[in-house]
Design a protein around this motif. Sequence first.
Motif, PDB file in Angstrom:
ATOM      1  N   THR A  51      48.418  42.560 -23.165  1.00  0.00           N
ATOM      2  CA  THR A  51      48.858  41.528 -22.224  1.00  0.00           C
ATOM      3  C   THR A  51      50.349  41.266 -22.397  1.00  0.00           C
ATOM      4  O   THR A  51      50.982  41.727 -23.347  1.00  0.00           O
ATOM      5  CB  THR A  51      48.084  40.225 -22.476  1.00  0.00           C
ATOM      6  N   THR A  52      50.898  40.490 -21.477  1.00  0.00           N
ATOM      7  CA  THR A  52      52.311  40.117 -21.619  1.00  0.00           C
ATOM      8  C   THR A  52      52.522  39.286 -22.878  1.00  0.00           C
ATOM      9  O   THR A  52      53.557  39.392 -23.535  1.00  0.00           O
ATOM     10  CB  THR A  52      52.777  39.328 -20.382  1.00  0.00           C
ATOM     11  N   VAL A  83      58.990  35.641 -16.113  1.00  0.00           N
ATOM     12  CA  VAL A  83      57.647  36.127 -15.816  1.00  0.00           C
ATOM     13  C   VAL A  83      57.471  36.169 -14.303  1.00  0.00           C
ATOM     14  O   VAL A  83      57.700  35.164 -13.613  1.00  0.00           O
ATOM     15  CB  VAL A  83      56.567  35.229 -16.450  1.00  0.00           C
ATOM     16  N   THR A  84      57.077  37.329 -13.790  1.00  0.00           N
ATOM     17  CA  THR A  84      56.888  37.514 -12.353  1.00  0.00           C
ATOM     18  C   THR A  84      55.448  37.929 -12.102  1.00  0.00           C
ATOM     19  O   THR A  84      54.965  38.905 -12.678  1.00  0.00           O
ATOM     20  CB  THR A  84      57.834  38.587 -11.805  1.00  0.00           C
ATOM     21  N   THR A  85      54.768  37.192 -11.263  1.00  0.00           N
ATOM     22  CA  THR A  85      53.374  37.489 -10.944  1.00  0.00           C
ATOM     23  C   THR A  85      53.283  38.300  -9.654  1.00  0.00           C
ATOM     24  O   THR A  85      54.252  38.439  -8.917  1.00  0.00           O
ATOM     25  CB  THR A  85      52.565  36.194 -10.795  1.00  0.00           C
ATOM     26  N   GLY A  86      52.074  38.801  -9.395  1.00  0.00           N
ATOM     27  CA  GLY A  86      51.819  39.465  -8.121  1.00  0.00           C
ATOM     28  C   GLY A  86      51.859  40.973  -8.157  1.00  0.00           C
ATOM     29  O   GLY A  86      51.593  41.619  -7.132  1.00  0.00           O
ATOM     30  N   SER A  94      45.273  42.383 -10.349  1.00  0.00           N
ATOM     31  CA  SER A  94      46.663  41.927 -10.345  1.00  0.00           C
ATOM     32  C   SER A  94      47.119  41.630 -11.765  1.00  0.00           C
ATOM     33  O   SER A  94      46.311  41.463 -12.684  1.00  0.00           O
ATOM     34  CB  SER A  94      46.811  40.679  -9.473  1.00  0.00           C
ATOM     35  N   GLU A  96      51.091  40.649 -14.205  1.00  0.00           N
ATOM     36  CA  GLU A  96      52.405  40.029 -14.233  1.00  0.00           C
ATOM     37  C   GLU A  96      53.335  40.868 -15.099  1.00  0.00           C
ATOM     38  O   GLU A  96      52.885  41.694 -15.905  1.00  0.00           O
ATOM     39  CB  GLU A  96      52.332  38.603 -14.775  1.00  0.00           C
ATOM     40  N   CYS A 167      53.864  46.007 -15.474  1.00  0.00           N
ATOM     41  CA  CYS A 167      52.752  45.184 -15.025  1.00  0.00           C
ATOM     42  C   CYS A 167      51.619  45.201 -16.047  1.00  0.00           C
ATOM     43  O   CYS A 167      51.127  46.272 -16.422  1.00  0.00           O
ATOM     44  CB  CYS A 167      52.255  45.681 -13.675  1.00  0.00           C
ATOM     45  N   PRO A 170      47.876  39.091 -17.382  1.00  0.00           N
ATOM     46  CA  PRO A 170      48.590  37.854 -17.728  1.00  0.00           C
ATOM     47  C   PRO A 170      47.988  37.186 -18.957  1.00  0.00           C
ATOM     48  O   PRO A 170      46.788  37.272 -19.206  1.00  0.00           O
ATOM     49  CB  PRO A 170      48.411  36.984 -16.477  1.00  0.00           C
TER      50      PRO A 170
END
Length: 282
Positions: A51-52, A83-86, A94, A96, A167, A170
């Motif tokens: 994960t991130t 942190v950028t989602t999507g 999906s 992040e 990616c 999250p």
Amino acid sequence: MTGPVVAPPRTPSGRRGRWLLVVAVAWAVALGFLAYLSVRNDPPTVRDQRTTGEARPLVDRAVGELAIAAGSDAVLSIAGYEVTTGCRITPIRSGETLERDVTIYTGQTDGPALLDRIADRLPRSYGATVRHGQEHDTLRADAGEFVAIRGGVTAPGVVIVTVGTGCRPPAPLGVEAPAPTDEDRRIADRMLVALGGTLDGVRVAEAPCPTGGTVRTVIASGSRSGAGKPLGEVLVPIFGSAQAGPPLVDTTDRYAYRGDEAMVAVDAGAEGALDTTLTTPC
């Protein structure tokens, strides 16, 4: 006349069927156990195994390595967590991304050489490479577990390097951004006012240094109307000592120099935006 009688296919006996079921279940359990051990103990083989939040310490470590690799003849500032989602891990899943920027200032024509020095000073395990071209000079490296280092010369004398996870699933980062102190706010406000602007906000970014200690940047954002005084004329006296040498960058909208104890940079962007950084090196 009738044809030969065809016997129906033989079916396994009840005992044999039960035996096959036991073997199938045991095989599935074994595969599941091996997969569990692999996830727990083996290095990741695909990015979405971490994960991130799990990748964040590697990102921090790489930022510290870049701070050391930049050397004592450059000015740098580090950014906090972005942190950028999507993004998409798979078409139905999906995720992040987590990124941190390191901005490094050097002589107006020294950006390509700075990239070479950074690549030479980064750990060998990163496999850093530099590519020089007529239009672009870029750096690439791998901090491990699919944490990528990418950057290059973005303007004369300015190198920006991004450490990113790609990616991933999250997860909480497990750390909070450090809060600015009253002294941070006092200095930031003094800098912006001296530059003819107003202070909008102060934030702090930190990363561990591989040699011990912490690299710390105080980022002050604000705005001003009009050109104001020359950037260097304003900044150097604020810190009560002469700068260690000539500024590395000195243009109408950008200024960077190393003081006795800190590195200072100002970017006067379009429409009156002001971004100033004060960095304490490793």
